[in-house]
Motif scaffolding. Structure first.
Motif, PDB file in Angstrom:
ATOM      1  N   ARG A  97      37.468 -26.198 -41.242  1.00  6.62           N
ATOM      2  CA  ARG A  97      36.939 -24.652 -40.980  1.00  6.62           C
ATOM      3  C   ARG A  97      37.830 -23.331 -40.640  1.00  6.62           C
ATOM      4  O   ARG A  97      37.573 -22.584 -41.179  1.00  6.62           O
ATOM      5  CB  ARG A  97      35.856 -24.871 -39.821  1.00  6.62           C
ATOM      6  N   ASP A 100      39.546 -22.191 -43.587  1.00  4.48           N
ATOM      7  CA  ASP A 100      38.708 -21.565 -44.376  1.00  4.48           C
ATOM      8  C   ASP A 100      38.681 -19.949 -43.878  1.00  4.48           C
ATOM      9  O   ASP A 100      38.932 -19.101 -44.518  1.00  4.48           O
ATOM     10  CB  ASP A 100      37.110 -21.975 -44.460  1.00  4.48           C
ATOM     11  N   SER A 127      31.134 -29.966 -47.204  1.00  3.04           N
ATOM     12  CA  SER A 127      32.148 -29.254 -47.769  1.00  3.04           C
ATOM     13  C   SER A 127      31.942 -28.162 -48.437  1.00  3.04           C
ATOM     14  O   SER A 127      32.578 -27.307 -48.908  1.00  3.04           O
ATOM     15  CB  SER A 127      33.150 -30.233 -48.578  1.00  3.04           C
ATOM     16  N   GLU A 128      30.570 -28.046 -49.036  1.00  4.72           N
ATOM     17  CA  GLU A 128      30.123 -27.001 -49.862  1.00  4.72           C
ATOM     18  C   GLU A 128      29.978 -25.603 -49.067  1.00  4.72           C
ATOM     19  O   GLU A 128      29.982 -24.562 -49.781  1.00  4.72           O
ATOM     20  CB  GLU A 128      28.674 -27.211 -50.231  1.00  4.72           C
ATOM     21  N   HIS A 129      30.340 -25.681 -47.710  1.00  2.00           N
ATOM     22  CA  HIS A 129      30.063 -24.474 -46.934  1.00  2.00           C
ATOM     23  C   HIS A 129      31.584 -23.922 -46.716  1.00  2.00           C
ATOM     24  O   HIS A 129      31.687 -23.194 -45.980  1.00  2.00           O
ATOM     25  CB  HIS A 129      29.303 -24.697 -45.824  1.00  2.00           C
ATOM     26  N   LEU A 130      32.442 -24.318 -47.132  1.00  6.30           N
ATOM     27  CA  LEU A 130      33.978 -24.310 -46.737  1.00  6.30           C
ATOM     28  C   LEU A 130      34.520 -23.591 -48.224  1.00  6.30           C
ATOM     29  O   LEU A 130      33.958 -23.999 -49.310  1.00  6.30           O
ATOM     30  CB  LEU A 130      34.730 -25.596 -46.456  1.00  6.30           C
ATOM     31  N   ASP A 131      35.450 -22.741 -47.963  1.00  6.71           N
ATOM     32  CA  ASP A 131      36.035 -22.279 -49.328  1.00  6.71           C
ATOM     33  C   ASP A 131      37.778 -22.549 -48.706  1.00  6.71           C
ATOM     34  O   ASP A 131      38.320 -21.800 -48.087  1.00  6.71           O
ATOM     35  CB  ASP A 131      35.792 -20.898 -49.481  1.00  6.71           C
ATOM     36  N   LEU A 157      36.756 -32.783 -50.816  1.00  5.88           N
ATOM     37  CA  LEU A 157      36.501 -31.403 -50.694  1.00  5.88           C
ATOM     38  C   LEU A 157      36.600 -30.686 -52.001  1.00  5.88           C
ATOM     39  O   LEU A 157      37.065 -29.518 -52.092  1.00  5.88           O
ATOM     40  CB  LEU A 157      37.752 -30.925 -49.592  1.00  5.88           C
ATOM     41  N   ALA A 160      34.713 -27.593 -51.960  1.00  4.55           N
ATOM     42  CA  ALA A 160      34.929 -26.526 -51.088  1.00  4.55           C
ATOM     43  C   ALA A 160      36.261 -25.757 -51.933  1.00  4.55           C
ATOM     44  O   ALA A 160      36.973 -25.043 -51.370  1.00  4.55           O
ATOM     45  CB  ALA A 160      35.575 -27.150 -49.751  1.00  4.55           C
ATOM     46  N   ASN A 161      36.520 -26.132 -53.198  1.00  3.29           N
ATOM     47  CA  ASN A 161      37.382 -25.477 -53.914  1.00  3.29           C
ATOM     48  C   ASN A 161      38.904 -26.062 -53.470  1.00  3.29           C
ATOM     49  O   ASN A 161      39.815 -25.147 -53.678  1.00  3.29           O
ATOM     50  CB  ASN A 161      37.472 -23.960 -54.161  1.00  3.29           C
TER      51      ASN A 161
END
Length: 186
Positions: A97, A100, A127-131, A157, A160-161
């Protein structure tokens, strides 16, 4: 007291080995050795860029934490953010987090750190909420590198790109300050 500049053969600090090949012992690190190692890490190993931002949870008493994430940022004049090692152990997802949030580009961990994060990720798309698209160097070293751990981390991940090509294997020894060799960057 008159201060004088350090000479290349002057003692910079004492570092203790892990004892993985022999019993732990103190190693004298001189100024020339640490400066050469820092230059190699910055220029050749990680190829630090002016826009890089480092992030670490590694303890400062370990050579990867001290040299890689205290001395390298000072020598390279780049930003670094820290997460307390105990906080990482309790809440490893916080590492991701904060990577990100800070848009960090370089962070390292032994295999167990990547494994701990993977085990603690919640199912259901956390993980979809992370970049993590900024993470260009995900260094791994300090113990045996286990590829199946890295594959699971990258798979968990992917949403999460996180770019699996960001993994950078390295090898080091306290007797050489830190880094001896790095795999090529992608």
């Amino acid at each position: 007291v008159t201060l004088t500049p350090s000479e290349p053969d002057d003692v910079a600090y004492f570092q203790y080995t892990s004892g993985s090949t022999r019993f732990p012992r103190g190693v004298v690190i001189n100024q020339a050795t640490i400066m050469n190692n820092l230059q190699g890490i910055i220029r050749d190993g990680v190829q630090i860029r002016p826009e890089d931002r480092l992030f670490s949870w590694l303890p400062f008493y370990h050579d990867m934490g001290l040299i890689g994430f205290v001395l390298v940022p000072v020598a390279a004049q780049v930003s670094v953010d820290y997460l307390d090692t105990r906080e990482f152990a309790k809440r490893p997802r916080l590492w991701l987090r904060l990577m990100d949030r800070t848009k960090a580009t370089v962070s390292f961990s032994p295999s167990f750190g990547y494994e701990l994060c993977t085990r603690r990720l919640r199912t259901g798309g956390e993980s979809e909420h992370l970049d993590l698209s900024n993470w260009r160097v995900a260094g791994i070293g300090a113990e045996m590198i286990r590829s199946h751990i890295l594959v699971r981390f990258a798979d968990a991940l992917a949403f999460a790109n996180f770019n699996e090509k960001a993994f950078l294997a390295c090898y080091g020894m306290a007797e050489c300050c830190l880094a001896i060799s790095f795999a090529p960057l992608y």
